[in-house]
Scaffold this motif. Structure first.
Motif, PDB file in Angstrom:
ATOM      1  N   ASP C 220       0.847  -1.187   0.000  1.00 40.09           N
ATOM      2  CA  ASP C 220       0.000   0.000   0.000  1.00 40.09           C
ATOM      3  C   ASP C 220       0.891   1.248   0.000  1.00 40.09           C
ATOM      4  OD1 ASP C 220      -1.717   2.094   0.533  1.00 40.09           O
ATOM      5  OD2 ASP C 220      -3.077   0.803   1.683  1.00 40.09           O
ATOM      6  N   LEU C 221       0.917   1.923  -1.130  1.00 37.77           N
ATOM      7  CA  LEU C 221       1.822   3.057  -1.268  1.00 37.77           C
ATOM      8  C   LEU C 221       1.497   4.154  -0.273  1.00 37.77           C
ATOM      9  CD1 LEU C 221       2.126   3.242  -5.136  1.00 37.77           C
ATOM     10  CD2 LEU C 221       3.395   1.903  -3.471  1.00 37.77           C
ATOM     11  N   ALA C 232      12.132   1.808  -1.291  1.00 34.40           N
ATOM     12  CA  ALA C 232      12.778   1.016  -2.323  1.00 34.40           C
ATOM     13  C   ALA C 232      11.692   0.220  -3.033  1.00 34.40           C
ATOM     14  CB  ALA C 232      13.800   0.065  -1.718  1.00 34.40           C
ATOM     15  N   VAL C 233      11.791   0.140  -4.344  1.00 32.24           N
ATOM     16  CA  VAL C 233      10.761  -0.544  -5.120  1.00 32.24           C
ATOM     17  C   VAL C 233      11.331  -1.850  -5.658  1.00 32.24           C
ATOM     18  CG1 VAL C 233       9.146  -0.341  -7.029  1.00 32.24           C
ATOM     19  CG2 VAL C 233       9.873   1.712  -5.790  1.00 32.24           C
ATOM     20  N   GLU C 247      10.403  11.926  -3.565  1.00 30.61           N
ATOM     21  CA  GLU C 247      10.922  11.849  -4.929  1.00 30.61           C
ATOM     22  C   GLU C 247      10.353  10.660  -5.669  1.00 30.61           C
ATOM     23  OE1 GLU C 247      15.195  11.836  -5.285  1.00 30.61           O
ATOM     24  OE2 GLU C 247      15.246  13.625  -4.003  1.00 30.61           O
ATOM     25  N   VAL C 248      10.493   9.496  -5.056  1.00 32.77           N
ATOM     26  CA  VAL C 248      10.102   8.273  -5.760  1.00 32.77           C
ATOM     27  C   VAL C 248       8.606   8.265  -6.035  1.00 32.77           C
ATOM     28  CG1 VAL C 248       9.989   5.769  -5.609  1.00 32.77           C
ATOM     29  CG2 VAL C 248      12.013   6.970  -4.803  1.00 32.77           C
ATOM     30  N   LEU C 249       7.812   8.744  -5.109  1.00 37.15           N
ATOM     31  CA  LEU C 249       6.372   8.626  -5.285  1.00 37.15           C
ATOM     32  C   LEU C 249       5.746   9.813  -6.016  1.00 37.15           C
ATOM     33  CD1 LEU C 249       5.195   6.913  -2.008  1.00 37.15           C
ATOM     34  CD2 LEU C 249       5.967   5.908  -4.156  1.00 37.15           C
ATOM     35  N   THR C 250       6.509  10.836  -6.207  1.00 34.19           N
ATOM     36  CA  THR C 250       5.924  11.931  -7.000  1.00 34.19           C
ATOM     37  C   THR C 250       6.544  11.974  -8.382  1.00 34.19           C
ATOM     38  OG1 THR C 250       7.467  13.420  -5.915  1.00 34.19           O
ATOM     39  CG2 THR C 250       5.193  13.440  -5.128  1.00 34.19           C
ATOM     40  N   TYR C 256       8.346   0.805 -13.973  1.00 32.79           N
ATOM     41  CA  TYR C 256       7.567  -0.081 -13.118  1.00 32.79           C
ATOM     42  C   TYR C 256       6.971   0.702 -11.948  1.00 32.79           C
ATOM     43  CZ  TYR C 256       6.301  -3.677  -9.824  1.00 32.79           C
ATOM     44  OH  TYR C 256       5.608  -4.440  -8.947  1.00 32.79           O
ATOM     45  N   THR C 257       7.762   1.587 -11.365  1.00 34.38           N
ATOM     46  CA  THR C 257       7.258   2.406 -10.277  1.00 34.38           C
ATOM     47  C   THR C 257       6.111   3.271 -10.766  1.00 34.38           C
ATOM     48  OG1 THR C 257       9.583   2.578  -9.658  1.00 34.38           O
ATOM     49  CG2 THR C 257       8.023   3.846  -8.365  1.00 34.38           C
ATOM     50  N   ARG C 258       6.293   3.793 -11.938  1.00 36.48           N
ATOM     51  CA  ARG C 258       5.225   4.645 -12.487  1.00 36.48           C
ATOM     52  C   ARG C 258       3.939   3.845 -12.627  1.00 36.48           C
ATOM     53  NH1 ARG C 258       9.151   7.313 -15.773  1.00 36.48           N
ATOM     54  NH2 ARG C 258       8.691   6.081 -17.622  1.00 36.48           N
TER      55      ARG C 258
END
Ligand SMILES: Nc1ncnc2c1ncn2[C@@H]1O[C@H](COP(=O)(O)OP(=O)(O)OP(=O)(O)O)[C@@H](O)[C@H]1O
Ligand SMILES: Nc1ncnc2c1ncn2[C@@H]1O[C@H](COP(=O)(O)OP(=O)(O)OP(=O)(O)O)[C@@H](O)[C@H]1O
Ligand SMILES: [Mg+2]
Ligand SMILES: [Mg+2]
Lengths: 315, 477, 615, 286
Positions: C220-221, C232-233, C247-250, C256-258
Motif C-alpha cells: 500500500d503506497l 525502495a521498489v 521523490e520516488v512517489l511523485t 515499473y514504479t510509475r
C-alpha cells in the motif's frame, strides 16, 4: 464449564447405552447353544430345556436385555452359565491385567514415538530424517503378533532373558511382573509407537510451519528451544486425538498379544468365552472393551480441553 | 535350538510346572463337560475305587480288593484303611455309597457309563456292595473314570470352585486359563507325594507350551498336539521327549443316516480314497500309529488285521461311480483346532482326487462344532478325536451322531457287555471288525501322546490310557 | 538503480548483493539495501516480488530449503550474518533486530498467555533480572502499545483478543528489547482501516522513541508514504528504484514504479474515463498527479441522487436511499436493451427493518447460546439500474446482508422485496426467480472457483437447463467480454492469475443475464496492479448489461469508483447513506468520519510530508 | 499467487513431479497386484493339492521358495494368497467408502441436527474397533474371509465418515459452493460436482491407510482363527499355519511375513506420498 461437563457426560452415557443395545443385539443371535455347551454331549432335550430356563434363555430378548442392563447398573455382570462364577469379579482381574499391559505398551509407544517423530520432523530434509521415518514405516508394516513371535524366539527361547509368556501371580514381586511384561509391552508398544511416530512427525511438521513458530524464532529462540517451548505443546493437541484412537486400537491389539504371550487378560478371556459360548461373559467383555474405548475418548477430549484454551472457551 | 546355555527352571525346589493345553472351565466334572477337568483332577485330587495304570490295566486304588457275584449283578469292594479326604475327614463305605447314589445328579456323560449301577449297600465301614441292573463287563473300567470318583458329603456344594478328594494333591488355587496350583496332601494313604507342589499351566497354543519349556517357565509339556515342535529339542541334552499311546482315535465320521453316506459303497469309497498314512504324516508329523477300527492297540480286542480298505483311489472312483455319486459335493465339518484343520486338508485333497467336491466348514470348537455335529447331527463328513477309552460301543448308540444302524452289530455288543466275561474280548473284537468292514466311519490314526520334559523330571505318564493325566509319581531332581 | 544514500558511518542494517535461491530458481537477484540507525525505509512491490524473502534473509529466518548468498551486516553482530552461527543469530534476533509479521491472527502461540509470550523475549535475552520482573515489564510494554487494561490483557490468550490487539502484542514483543532494527512485513494488511491507522501510528511512534531503524514492507503506497522516509521498489527480485519518499512517489523514474503508482491510484482516470492499469500506465508516462473530480464509472442512479441521511441518535432508523415505486418481476428490463427504461428509477430491492440474529449452531438444550445480532433494523432501497456501495468494518454485517439478498439466508424479521417478490420467506418458485435475477461475485477468486472444474463448466454452472451448444456459445461470448480468450475454456482455475480468476467469476455471475450483480469485496484479495482492471471491468459490464450493482468493500476508494451512492454500516446498522461524493466530503456520522479519516491517501500522505510533518 | 497466465497442460495437478513415496509404494503394491493377477492364469505349481511326499522342502529343489507342511509350493501359495489378502483390502475399503463417505458428506452438508445425529451414531460405531467387530461377527456368522471383509469394512467406515465430514465442511465453507447454491443448484449437484471431487484426495489417502490396516487385520484375524478358512490360502493364514515351524522351517514364516510387510509398507508409503503430493503446502516448500 460445569454445564459442558454435564453435557459431555450425558452424551457419553447415551453413547454407552446405544453401544450396549448393539452389543446385546449382536450377541443374542450367536449360533451355538450355551446350555448345550454347559451340559456337554448327549444331554437329553428335557435337561437342555431345564438348563435354558435356569440360564434365563427362555425369556423374550427385551426382558433379557433389561435384566442384564439392570444388573450392570448395580455393577453386576451376571453369572456365567459355563463356569458358574460371577462374570464381574473375573472381568475385574482380567481388566487389571490388560490395563497394565496396555499401559506399559502405551508407555513404550510414547517413548518410541515422540523422539522418533520429532527427530524425523526436524531432520525432514536430511537423510537422518528419511531414515527415521523409514524405520517407523517398517515398524508399522509388521503384524504385531509376528513381532511378538520373533521377540519370543530371540529373547525368550534363544537368549532366555525373559519368560516366553504367562503372567505373574499375585504375591510375586514386581520383578516377576516386569520380566513377564517386557516382551509383550515391546511387541504391543513398538508397533503402535511406529504408528504414533508418523502422527507426531506430521503434527510437528504442521506446527513448524505455523506463523507463531516464526515469531518464536524472531524472538531469538533457537529452533530446538522454539520447538520445545512452543511447538510440542501445540503438536500435542492433534497427537492426543490420534493417541486416543491408538489406545483403542491397542486394546484390540492386546487381544492378539495376549494370545501370543498367553496372558490371561481381557483379550484371552474374550476368545475363551466366545469358544465356549459364554454369552453373558462375552457381552460383559465386549461392553467393557467398548466402554474403555469411549472412556479413553472422553478423557482425551477433557485433556485437550485442559490444554487448549480455545476449546475451554468454546465449552 | 542353539540355546545359550542350559535354561534355568523358574520353578522352586520340589515344585514342578507342567504346561498343558486347554484349560478347565471350572473344577466340577459332574456338571461341566470337557476333558480338561478330569485330566487335572482325577487320580491327582480325586480317587476312585480303581484306576487304570500306564499299561492300561485296571489296578486297585481306594479298593484293596473286590469280588464279583457269579451272575455279574453285584460287586463287593473292600476299602483301603486309613484313607482321608484333604479336608481331614476319613473316607468310609458311606462316602462310596453317597458318591454312587449321587450319580443321577450329574449332567455329564461320565455318569451315563455307570448307568448299570442300580444301588449300593454298605456292609461295614470298609465294605460296600455295588448292585447292577444288568451285567456289565465294562464296570471296573468305567469306575476308573470320573464317574467313579469318591466325594465327601461335606464338600459337594461348591464343586465348581473347591475340590476335596482323597488323592495325593489338593487344589490350592485355580485361575481359569492360567494355572492350577496343586499342593501335596500330606495325609495321603500312600504317604505324601514326591513333589511338594505341582503347577499346571494352561496354554491355548502348542507353540507357547514348547516356548515355556524352552525358556524355563515350565518343566514339562504333557499332551503336546503339535509334534512338529519337538524337532527343536532333538539334539538338546537338557530335554527328553517320550511318545506314548492314547485311547484317542482320530475318526473321519460319516453321517450314516443321510445321503450320500447312507450308501455303504460311498463310505467304502471314502475309506479307499483317503491315504491314512499321509494324514498322519501331515497332521501328526508321522507320529502316532495306524488303526483300522475305533480300538487302540492297548485294548485287548485291537483289530490288528491289515486295513480292509487300503489307499486305492482307483477303487474309490469305481465305487462312487457304482453308487452314482461321482462328483458329488459333500460338506466336511471340521473343528477349528490346528491338528484337525491339517488332517482335514489332506482328506479334502484326497477326496478331490477321486472326483468329489469337498466343502470345508471350519467350526469353532467346542461350541459351534459340537452343536452342529453332535447336537443337531447336521453334517455329512466330520473329523474328531474320540479320546474316551473303550468308546467303540457308541456305534450302537442310536442317539449318537454317527447315525449308524446295524442290528447285527448291536446284538454283538449287547452280548459282549452282558455275556460271560471270558467271551467279552472275542465278541468285542468281532464287533470292532464289523464296524470297520461296514465302513461305518473312517479311522485315520491313533493320536500319539507326546511329552517333553527337562531331563531331571521323572515319573510323568508315558501313555494316556485313562481320562486322567496321572501325575502322582512326578518328581524332580 | 539509484545508489543507496549513505547517512552515517555504521548502518543499522546493510544488505549487499543478496541473492536467494530455491533449487535452481533465483528468487532474489542481488539486492543492495542500507538502513541507517533510526531511519525508516519502505519496501514496496507487487506480490511475489521478493519483499518478504529479503526481510527474512535480514534476520536469518529463511526457510531451510532456500540458499542465500551475499553479505548482511547487522549492527552488533560481527561479520556477515549469513555466515554467522545459529547461536549468534539467536542472540541478535529479538534483541538487536526484531520483526512484525503480517497475520496477527496466527502470529501468537494459541496455548500461551500473551503476557508470558512477551515476558519470554525478555527472559530469553536476560534483559530483565527475573520472572517477576519480566511479567511486570510485559504489562508495562502492553501499556506502551496502548492496550486497554494491560493487566487483564497480559493474562489473556491470543484468541481472546481482536486482530488489532494481537498486532499490538506482536509489536510489544518486537519492541521489548528496544532493538536497533525493526522489520515489519505488511503489518496492517489484515486489519480494518481504523485499526490500521492506530497501529501504524504506534509503530512510527515507538520506532522514533527508541531510535529504532525501520524496514517497512507494504504493497500500500499510501501507508508507506505516511510511515517511511525512504522507499525502495522491488520487481521480480530486484530493487528497481530507491530514494526519498517524496521523490520516488511523485516523480518516479522507473517505468515499473510509475505503473505501480498509476494503478494504485483509484482517483485518476484515463481519457476513456477508466482507471489506469499497470499496462495502460506507461503510456500515460509520468503525467503529473492531479486529482480529477471523478464521476463514478458505474451506472448512475436514475431519477437523481439519493438524499444524504444519517442514523438519528434515537428514534426509528430512516429508510436510506428511498425510491418511489417498485420495479416488477415480470419487467423485460434486463439485458439486450429491450425494455429500455421500463423499470428504471423504481425500487428493485426494497428492505425494511431487516434483522438477522445468529444463534451459535451446535448448541444443545443444555447450553444457552448468546445471540449475535448481525443485522439490526436495516431499511433501504436500491433503484433499478443503480450502483450502491456498502462500506463498513469487518463484522459490521455486510456479508450477512448480501446473503439475504441472494436468498442464501433468511432474515429473522423485517421484510425484503426483490423485483416485487417478497423474499422474506420465499417459496420454491420465488426462490428460483430470485436466483435468476441476482448473481454474486466473491472476495477470494481462488476460493470461489472449484479447483477441480474446467472453466467452461464453472461459467456454465448457474445455467440450470438449456441447449448444450447454445450454452457453450454463451460461455465463450461471455469469456470474451470479460477479456479471456477461448483457450481458457478447457483450463482449470489454478492455471490463471488472481485477476483472471476474478474475471472468470464475473463471467459466471453474468451467464444467467441477471438484473442484479452483487459483489462482496471483489478486489480486496487482488494485487494493486490488477485491482484497477477488475474494477474497470465491473463498471463497464454494469453499463453494458444495465445491471443493478450492490458492491461491498472496506475500501472507500473502490466504492467511490463504481458506485454513485454509498451506505455505511456499523454494528449491524446502516449509519449513513447518500451520494458517494457527499458522504466522503462531509461525513455526518462519527463512525463515517473516523472511517474517512483513517483511510490512507497517497496524495494526503505526500502532502503531509512536504509540510515536514509526517502523519 | 498472481503472476502471468500459466500455460501448463490441463492435467498439471496430476503431472506434478511424483515423489519417491508414491513411486516406491506404488511399485510394491503393483507387485502384489501383479502376483495376484498372474495367479489367475498361472502359478508354478498347483497351490491346492496336498503332496505328503514333498513336505517341508527347503527353497530350491524344484520349488523356488520351498514347500509347506502339506507339500504345497510356497511361491504358488503366496501368489494365490495375494488374491485373498488384496481382496480383503479392496472389499473392506470399498465397503467403508460406500458406507462412510455418504454419511460424512451428508452430515457435513446438512449440518445441524442431521450432523449431530449422524455423528453420534458414528461415535457409537467408532467405539467398536474393526478387529473386535470381526471377532464378534466371526463368532455370530461363522469365521471366514467374507465375514472378515464385511467386519473390517464396517469397522473402517466410521473413520471414513469422519474424514469425509471434515473434508466436506471445508469444501462447504468455500465460496464456490455458495456460488453454486446462489445459482440455484441443489444439494445433490453440489455433492456430486463440488464436494466429492474435492474430498477425493482425502478419501484416497484414507483408503490406502485403511487398506494397509485391512491387510494387517486379515493376518491378525487368521492368527486368532477368525480369518480366512482353509483350504483358501492367504498370507495371514500361511503365517498362522507356519508359526509352529518357526524353529524347524523358518522360511515358512519369512515369506508370508515379508509379503505382508512389503505390501503394507507399500500402501503406507503410497498413502503418505499421496498426502504430501496433494498437500499444497508441500508444493510451496519445494
Ligand atoms: N520457501 C520458499 N521456497 C521456494 N520459493 C519461495 C519460498 N518462499 C517464497 N518463495 C517464492 O519467492 C518469491 C518471492 O516471495 P516473497 O514472499 O518474498 O514475495 P513478497 O514480495 O513478499 O509477496 P507478497 O506481497 O505476496 O507477500 C515468490 O515467487 C515465492 O513463490
Ligand atoms: N453463521 C454465523 N453464525 C453465527 N454468527 C455469524 C454467522 N455469520 C456471521 N456471523 C456474525 O455476524 C456478524 C456479521 O458478520 P458478516 O459476515 O456479515 O460481517 P462483514 O461485515 O461481512 O465482515 P467482513 O468484512 O469481515 O466480511 C459478525 O459478528 C459475525 O461473527
Ligand atoms: Mg510477503
Ligand atoms: Mg464479509
Amino acid at each position: 464449564m460445569i454445564v459442558s461437563m454435564t453435557r459431555r457426560l450425558l452424551v457419553f452415557a447415551g453413547t454407552v447405552l446405544a453401544a450396549s443395545v448393539v452389543i446385546f443385539g449382536l450377541l443374542s443371535v450367536l449360533p451355538g447353544d450355551p446350555a448345550e455347551v454347559a451340559l456337554g454331549l448327549g444331554a437329553s432335550p428335557e435337561e437342555l430345556a431345564a438348563q435354558r430356563a435356569e440360564m434365563g434363555l427362555d425369556q423374550p430378548l427385551v426382558a433379557q436385555y433389561l435384566q442384564w442392563l439392570g444388573g450392570l447398573v448395580q455393577g453386576d455382570f451376571g453369572i456365567s452359565a459355563v463356569t458358574g462364577t460371577p462374570v464381574g469379579a473375573e472381568l475385574g482381574t482380567r481388566l487389571t491385567t490388560t490395563a497394565v499391559l496396555i499401559g506399559s505398551g502405551m508407555a513404550v509407544a510414547v517413548v518410541v514415538a515422540v523422539p522418533l517423530g520429532v527427530l524425523a520432523a526436524t531432520y525432514q530434509r536430511r537423510p537422518v530424517g528419511a531414515l527415521l521415518s523409514g524405520s517407523s514405516q517398517v515398524g508399522i508394516a509388521v503384524p504385531n503378533f509376528l513381532a511378538g513371535l520373533l521377540l519370543i524366539t530371540v529373547f525368550a527361547v534363544q537368549l532366555r532373558w525373559f519368560p516366553a509368556g504367562g503372567w505373574y501371580r499375585t504375591g510375586d514381586g514386581f520383578g516377576t511382573l516386569f520380566a513377564h511384561l517386557v516382551l509383550p509391552a515391546l511387541a504391543l508398544g513398538s508397533v503402535q509407537g511406529a504408528v504414533l511416530a508418523r502422527y507426531v512427525r506430521s503434527a510437528v511438521l504442521d506446527v513448524m510451519r505455523d506463523d507463531w513458530m516464526r515469531t518464536a524464532r524472531a524472538k531469538g529462540l533457537s529452533p530446538a528451544r522454539a520447538l520445545l517451548r512452543h511447538g510440542l505443546r501445540n503438536a500435542a493437541v492433534p497427537v492426543l486425538t490420534v493417541g486416543g484412537v491408538q489406545l483403542g486400537v491397542m486394546l484390540i491389539g492386546a487381544v492378539v498379544i495376549e494370545r501370543v504371550f498367553v496372558i490371561n487378560g481381557l483379550g484371552s478371556m474374550l476368545l475363551e468365552r466366545i469358544a465356549t459360548r459364554d454369552m453373558i461373559a462375552v457381552q460383559g467383555i465386549v461392553l467393557v472393551l467398548v466402554l474403555a474405548v469411549l472412556l479413553v475418548n472422553l478423557v482425551v477430549d477433557l485433556v485437550q480441553t485442559a490444554v487448549d484454551p480455545r476449546l475451554r472457551e468454546a465449552s | 535350538g542353539c540355546a545359550a546355555g542350559p535354561p534355568a527352571s523358574r520353578s522352586a525346589d520340589g515344585e514342578i510346572t507342567i504346561a498343558l493345553g486347554t484349560s478347565p472351565t471350572n473344577l466340577d466334572f459332574t456338571r461341566s463337560a470337557g476333558v480338561a477337568i478330569p485330566q487335572a483332577l482325577l487320580y491327582n485330587v480325586y480317587e476312585g475305587l480303581v484306576k487304570i495304570d500306564d499299561d492300561a490295566r485296571v489296578v486297585p486304588l481306594l479298593a484293596e480288593s473286590w469280588t464279583a457275584a457269579p451272575d455279574g449283578l453285584s460287586y463287593t469292594f473292600r476299602l483301603r484303611e486309613g484313607v482321608r479326604f484333604s479336608d481331614g475327614s476319613p473316607m468310609t463305605a458311606d462316602d462310596v455309597a453317597f458318591s454312587f447314589d449321587r450319580l443321577d445328579e450329574w449332567t455329564t456323560a461320565s455318569a451315563r457309563s455307570l448307568s448299570a449301577i442300580a444301588g449300593t449297600r454298605v456292609l461295614s465301614p470298609r465294605e460296600v456292595v455295588v448292585e447292577l441292573s444288568e451285567p456289565d463287563n465294562d464296570l471296573l473300567r468305567n469306575l476308573a473314570g470320573p464317574g467313579g470318583a469318591i466325594f465327601t458329603p461335606g464338600a459337594v456344594d461348591e464343586l465348581a470352585t473347591t475340590a476335596v478328594g482323597t488323592g495325593p494333591y489338593r487344589v490350592e488355587g485355580y485361575t481359569q486359563s492360567f494355572e492350577m496350583r496343586l499342593v501335596a496332601h500330606d495325609d495321603h494313604w500312600a504317604g505324601p507325594p514326591q513333589a511338594r507342589r505341582l503347577t499346571l499351566s494352561y496354554y491355548s497354543d502348542p507353540t507357547a507350551q514348547i516356548n515355556a519349556l524352552l525358556s524355563g517357565s515350565a518343566d514339562a509339556v504333557v499332551g503336546l498336539t503339535a509334534p512338529q515342535l519337538l524337532g527343536q529339542l532333538d539334539d538338546d541334552p537338557e530335554f527328553a521327549v517320550t511318545e506314548g499311546t492314547t485311547t484317542g482315535e482320530v475318526v473321519l465320521a460319516m453321517n450314516n443316516a443321510t445321503a450320500p453316506f447312507d450308501d455303504e459303497r460311498v463310505r467304502r469309497a471314502i475309506r479307499h480314497a483317503v491315504d491314512d498314512d499321509a494324514v498322519r504324516e501331515v497332521a501328526a508329523d508321522g507320529r502316532g500309529s495306524a488303526i483300522t477300527s475305533m480300538v487302540p492297540p492297548t485294548d485287548p480286542w485291537y483289530d490288528d488285521r491289515p486295513d480292509p480298505y487300503p489307499h486305492d483311489p482307483e477303487r474309490a472312483r469305481e465305487l462312487l461311480a457304482e453308487a452314482g455319486q461321482s462328483g458329488t459335493e459333500v460338506g466336511f465339518t471340521v473343528p477349528n483346532l490346528p491338528q484337525y484343520v491339517a488332517a482335514a486338508q489332506v482328506v479334502q485333497s484326497d477326496l478331490t482326487r477321486v472326483g468329489l467336491t469337498v466343502d470345508l466348514r471350519i467350526r469353532e470348537f467346542p461350541a459351534v462344532w459340537l452343536d452342529e455335529v453332535f447336537g443337531r447331527k447336521d453334517y455329512q463328513l466330520a473329523i474328531i478325536n474320540h479320546a474316551e477309552p473303550r468308546d467303540i460301543g457308541q456305534f450302537s448308540n442310536p442317539d449318537y451322531y454317527f447315525g449308524y444302524r446295524d442290528p447285527v452289530a448291536d446284538d454283538l455288543l449287547d452280548q459282549a457287555r452282558t455275556g460271560p466275561a471270558d467271551e467279552y474280548t472275542g465278541r468285542m473284537r468281532a464287533y470292532a471288525e464289523r464296524i470297520s468292514d461296514r465302513a461305518a466311519a473312517g479311522f485315520l490314526y491313533l493320536t500319539p501322546w507326546l511329552t517333553a520334559h527337562r531331563e531331571d523330571v521323572t515319573g510323568l505318564p508315558v501313555n494316556s490310557t485313562s481320562e486322567s493325566i496321572d501325575l502322582t509319581r512326578a518328581a524332580r531332581g | 538503480m539509484s545508489a543507496p544514500t549513505t547517512t552515517t558511518a555504521i548502518p543499522a542494517l546493510r544488505l549487499t548483493d543478496l541473492h536467494v535461491r530455491s533449487g535452481g530458481r533465483t528468487l532474489v537477484h542481488g539486492v543492495d539495501l542500507e538502513l541507517a540507525p533510526g531511519e525508516r525505509l519502505g519496501l514496496i512491490g507487487e506480490s511475489g516480488s521478493g519483499k518478504s524473502l529479503t526481510a527474512y534473509a535480514a534476520l536469518g529466518l529463511l526457510d531451510e530449503s532456500l540458499q542465500a548468498t551475499g553479505t548482511i551486516a547487522l549492527a552488533g553482530v560481527d561479520g556477515n550474518l549469513l555466515d554467522a552461527g545459529e547461536a549468534a543469530l539467536c542472540r541478535a534476533r529479538g534483541r538487536t533486530a526484531s520483526m512484525v509479521f503480517q497475520e496477527p491472527m496466527t502470529a501468537l502461540n494459541p496455548l500461551m498467555r500473551v503476557g508470558a509470550q512477551i515476558a519470554e523475549v525478555l527472559l530469553e535475552h536476560r534483559t530483565v533480572p527475573g520472572r517477576a520482573a519480566a511479567a511486570a515489564a510485559a504489562v508495562e510494554l502492553l501499556e506502551q502499545v496502548r492496550m486497554p487494561d494491560p493487566e487483564q490483557a497480559a493474562r489473556a490468550y491470543p484468541h481472546q483478543l481482536s486482530g488489532g490487539q494481537r498486532q499490538r502484542v506482536v509489536l510489544a514483543i518486537a519492541m521489548a528489547n528496544a532493538p536497533a532494527v525493526l522489520v515489519c512485513d505488511e503489518p496492517t494488511t489484515a486489519l480494518d482501516v481504523t485499526v490500521q491507522g492506530q497501529v501504524l501510528e504506534l509503530i512510527t511512534e515507538l520506532a522514533r522513541e527508541r531510535g529504532t531503524a525501520l524496514l517497512f514492507i507494504s504493497h500500500d503506497l499510501a501507508v508507506v508514504a505516511s510511515v517511511t522516509d525512504r522507499v525502495a521498489v522491488m520487481q521480480n527480485g530486484r530493487i528497481v528504484e530507491q530514494g526519498p519518499v517524496d521523490e520516488v512517489l511523485t516523480a518516479p523514474s522507473h517505468p515499473y514504479t510509475r505503473a505501480l503508482l498509476a494503478a494504485a491510484d483509484l482517483s485518476v482516470l484515463d481519457e476513456h474515463g477508466r482507471l489506469r492499469t499497470t499496462t495502460s500506465a506507461p503510456a500515460a508516462s509520468a503525467a503529473p498527479l492531479r486529482e480529477v473530480p471523478v464521476p463514478p464509472a458505474g451506472p448512475q442512479r436514475p431519477g437523481g441522487p439519493a438524499a444524504h441521511l444519517v442514523l438519528p441518535e434515537d428514534g426509528p432508523p430512516p429508510v436510506f436511499n428511498a425510491v418511489e415505486g417498485t420495479a416488477d418481476g415480470t419487467g423485460e428490463s434486463t439485458g439486450d436493451g429491450a425494455g429500455e427504461g421500463a423499470g428504471e428509477g423504481r425500487a428493485l430491492i426494497r428492505a425494511r427493518d431487516l434483522t438477522r440474529t445468529y444463534r451459535r449452531a451446535g448448541a444443545s438444550v443444555l447450553r444457552r447460546s448468546h445471540p449475535v445480532h448481525a443485522l439490526r433494523g436495516v431499511g433501504f432501497d436500491v433503484a433499478e439500474g443503480q450502483a450502491l456501495g456498502i462500506v463498513g468494518e469487518s463484522g459490521s454485517g455486510k456479508s450477512t446482508l448480501i446473503r439475504q439478498l441472494c436468498g442464501l439466508d433468511r432474515p429473522t424479521s423485517g421484510s425484503l422485496q426483490l423485483a416485487g417478490d417478497d423474499i422474506t420467506d420465499p417459496d420454491r418458485a420465488t426462490l428460483r426467480r430470485v436466483r435468476e435475477a441476482v448473481s454474486i461475485v466473491f472476495q477470494d477468486p481462488m476460493g470461489s472457483l472449484d479447483p477441480r472444474m474446467r472453466v467452461r463448466d464453472i461459467v456454465a454452472e448457474p445455467v440450470l437447463r438449456g441447449d448444450r451448444a447454445e450454452i457453450r456459445d454463451r460461455v465463450a461470448r461471455l469469456l470474451e467480454s470479460v477479456g479471456l480468450d477461448a483457450a481458457a475454456l478447457d483450463r482449470y482455475p489454478h492455471q490463471f492469475s488472481g485477476g483472471q480468476r476474478q474475471r472468470i467469476a464475473i463471467a459466471r455471475a453474468l451467464i444467467t443475464r441477471p438484473r442484479i450483480l452483487v459483489a462482496d469485496e471483489p478486489v480486496s484479495a487482488l494485487d494493486v496492479s490488477v485491482r484497477a482492471q477488475v474494477l474497470n471491468l465491473i463498471a463497464g459490464l454494469a453499463r453494458e448489461y444495465r445491471l443493478t450493482v450492490v458492491l461491498i468493500s472496506h475500501d472507500l476508494a473502490v466504492v467511490r469508483h463504481v458506485c454513485d451512492t454509498v451506505a455505511v454500516m456499523n454494528q449491524g446498522r446502516i449509519v449513513e447513506a447518500g451520494p458517494t461524493a457527499d458522504v466522503y466530503a462531509s461525513p455526518l456520522h462519527p463512525f463515517t468520519r473516523r472511517l474517512v479519516a483513517a483511510t490512507p491517501r497517497l496524495r494526503d500522505a505526500l502532502a503531509d510530508r512536504t509540510k515536514g510533518d509526517p502523519a | 499467487m498472481t503472476g502471468p497466465q500459466r500455460t501448463d497442460p490441463p492435467a498439471a495437478t496430476a503431472s506434478r513431479r511424483l515423489n519417491t513415496g508414491i513411486i516406491v509404494g506404488g511399485g510394491l503394491v503393483a507387485l502384489a497386484v501383479l502376483a495376484a493377477l498372474v495367479s489367475l492364469v498361472w502359478t508354478p505349481h498347483d497351490p491346492l493339492p496336498v503332496v505328503a511326499a514333498d513336505r517341508l522342502l527347503t527353497p530350491g529343489d524344484g520349488y523356488l521358495l520351498g514347500t509347506d507342511p502339506y507339500g504345497r509350493d510356497v511361491l504358488s501359495l503366496l501368489m494365490y494368497g495375494a488374491r485373498i489378502s488384496l481382496l480383503v483390502g479392496v472389499v473392506a475399503v470399498a465397503m467403508a467408502v460406500v458406507i462412510g463417505v455418504p454419511v460424512g458428506v451428508c452430515a457435513g452438508m446438512n449440518g445441524g441436527r442431521v450432523d449431530q445425529l449422524l455423528m453420534r451414531i458414528n461415535d457409537v460405531a467408532l467405539a467398536f474397533p474393526a478387529l473386535l467387530l470381526a471377532i464378534v461377527l466371526g463368532a455370530v456368522f461363522g469365521a471366514g474371509v467374507g465375514t472378515a471383509m464385511i467386519a473390517l469394512g464396517i469397522g473402517a467406515a466410521p473413520s471414513f465418515a469422519r474424514v469425509s465430514r471434515s473434508g466436506t465442511l471445508q469444501v462447504m465453507s468455500r465460496e464456490y459452493v455458495t456460488a453454486a447454491r446462489a445459482a440455484g443448484r441443489g444439494g445433490l449437484f453440489v455433492a456430486v460436482r463440488h464436494v466429492l471431487p474435492n474430498i477425493s484426495g482425502l478419501v484416497i489417502v484414507q483408503s490406502s491407510v485403511a487398506f494397509a490396516i485391512a491387510v494387517l487385520s486379515e493376518a491378525a484375524l487368521s492368527y486368532l482363527g477368525f480369518g480366512t478358512t482353509p483350504p483358501t490360502p492367504s498370507w495371514g493364514r500361511m503365517l498362522q499355519e507356519s508359526q509352529s515351524y518357526l524353529a524347524s522351517a523358518p522360511h515358512l514364516v519369512v515369506w508370508p511375513g515379508l509379503a505382508i510387510a512389503l505390501t503394507v509398507l507399500g500402501l503406507n508409503l503410497f498413502g503418505d506420498g499421496l498426502r504430501d503430493h496433494l498437500d499444497p503446502r508441500m508444493e510451496a516448500g519445494r
